[in-house]
Structure formats: C-alpha cells, structure tokens
Design a protein around this motif. Structure first.
Motif: not given
Length: 265
Positions: A119-126, A139-147, A149-151, A160-163
């Motif tokens: 939903f984060i990706l679908l809604e284009k939140q970040i 922080g600056v988003v470096e990667e958004i994974g399935l499990r 998000t890396k800041l 590394y933050i669990p979604n």
C-alpha cells in the motif's frame, strides 16, 4: 555394528554423495547466473522507463521488482534442492502440523510487512531519494522492499525498518518546502531597523539562490521573550533545499545585524 559398516557399499555411497554435491554446485551456479541476468534485465527495463516516470519512482519500482524476482528465484531453488534429496514439499507442508501452525503465527509479521509495503507503493507515499520521517526516524529513502524500508540518516547510519512499523509517514520531498528562520534581538534595538536590515538580506539571498521559490520575507515580531524580541522570516524553496537556504539566511542575517550594531540575543 562392524558388520553393518562392512556391509556398506562405500564406492556407491561416495559416488552418490559426489553426484549430489555436483548437482548442488550446479544449482547454485545456475541460481547466481539467472539472478545476475534477471537483475540486469530489470535494470535495463527501468532505465528506459525513466522518461515516463520520475527517477525516484523508477528506482523504487526497480528495487521492488528485483526484490520479488530474488525471492521467487530463491523459492524455486529451495524446491529443487528438496526434490534433489527426495523430499516431497507438498507432503512436508501438509504434515507439518504444529510446526506449520507455529510458522503461520510467525509469518503474520511477514504478511503484515508485505501488505503494508504494497500500500505504501500503491499510494506513492514515499519513493527512493525522498527525505522522510517514518517510525520516529528521519532519513533519505534508499530502498523500499517487500519486507523492509531502508533509510540513511543524516549521520550516515542505515536504518532497516520493517514495513509493519511504518504508521504515519512525513514526506519532506513533495512540492515546495518552507524555510523558516527566527532571529532574536535585544529589547534595546530598533525593531523597525532590524526588520529592514533582515529584509534587505532576504532580497539579496533571493537573487543569489535559484532554490528559493517565494520570499523570503520578514513577517514581523513572532514573540516577545523575557530578554529578547523574536523576528520571523519565512520563504518557500524547492524540494530538499529548505535546510540549505535556512543556513545561508542565518549566516547572512548574523553578519548584517553585526554590521548595523544590532545585538542578537
């Protein structure tokens, strides 16, 4: 015991072990080759798509597709290895019983991570390269994974933050941003003169810095403290440039007030 050992056909056993080892090595080599080719292909696709979407969005979707591809490929490899050892995956899953139940409870967090990330990706939140605040971390988003998000924080630390832990998202990289500077001057100084000096600085900085979209302007007295009068300056800047503009304004204002004999409290 000795008879049992002597009854083993060591030649056949070693041959079987060697064959299995060779197959494992072959599977691992093929896995890495397919993974390399797949990642290259995905990157090529998104390099061409940057004309249709923003760079940050393209990088976000690219990282996600690579993530999905890697997991999918890994699951296939695990299945092949199970079959190699003569293990029936379906039978193992069906007969797991209590173990399967425990895994199900443990997988709740994983499912929550994946659903939240979707939903984060679908809604284009970040998007990648956005400066955000999530789960109490900036922080600056470096990667958004399935499990996860890396800041990368301002001090260089990678978080590394669990979604599933991402609740409220504050995105500082969408649209024009506000640059705000408060300057405290002494009670004994002329407020009107101080405002004029600061506004002259604002006008000069606006001409020098292309990142300023609107203003900056001195809006007047923001508050009266016990030993000082606080003057506020507000302007609008391009995305992710507000902090640089604020620093430039503070330096120039401090120098201008010193030159005009106005005390900063």
């Amino acid at each position: 015991m000795i008879d049992w050992i002597e009854g083993i056909n060591w030649t056949k056993l070693l041959l079987d072990i060697g064959v299995i080892a060779l197959k494992l090595i072959a599977i691992i080599i093929i896995y890495y080759i397919v993974k390399f080719i797949g990642k290259r292909a995905i990157k090529k696709v998104f390099e061409k798509s940057t004309k249709k979407v923003t760079t940050g969005r393209a990088q976000t979707l690219q990282a996600l597709c690579i993530n999905i591809f890697t997991y999918f490929l890994l699951f296939i490899v695990i299945g092949i290895i199970f079959e190699l050892f003569g293990l029936d995956i379906k039978a193992l899953l069906a007969g797991a019983g209590i173990i399967g139940l425990a895994i199900g409870f443990g997988a709740q967090g994983l499912v929550s991570d994946v659903v939240t990330g979707f939903f984060i990706l679908l809604e284009k939140q970040i998007d990648v390269d956005d400066y955000v605040s999530v789960a109490g971390i900036d922080g600056v988003v470096e990667e958004i994974g399935l499990r996860t998000t890396k800041l990368r924080g301002s001090d260089g630390t990678v978080h590394y933050i669990p979604n599933r832990n991402i609740g409220t998202v504050s995105n500082y990289s969408r649209g024009n941003m506000r640059a705000l500077v408060d300057i405290s001057i002494s009670y004994n100084d002329d407020i009107d003169k101080a405002i004029q000096v600061l506004q002259d600085v604002c006008n000069r900085i606006r001409e020098e810095d292309d990142n300023i979209v609107e203003g900056p302007n001195v809006i007047g007295v923001q508050s009266i403290e016990s030993s000082s009068v606080v003057l506020r300056v507000i302007g609008k800047t391009k995305t992710d440039t507000q902090f640089d503009v604020e620093r430039k304004l503070r330096k120039a204002m401090k120098e201008a007030l010193d030159q005009n004999g106005i005390t900063i409290s």
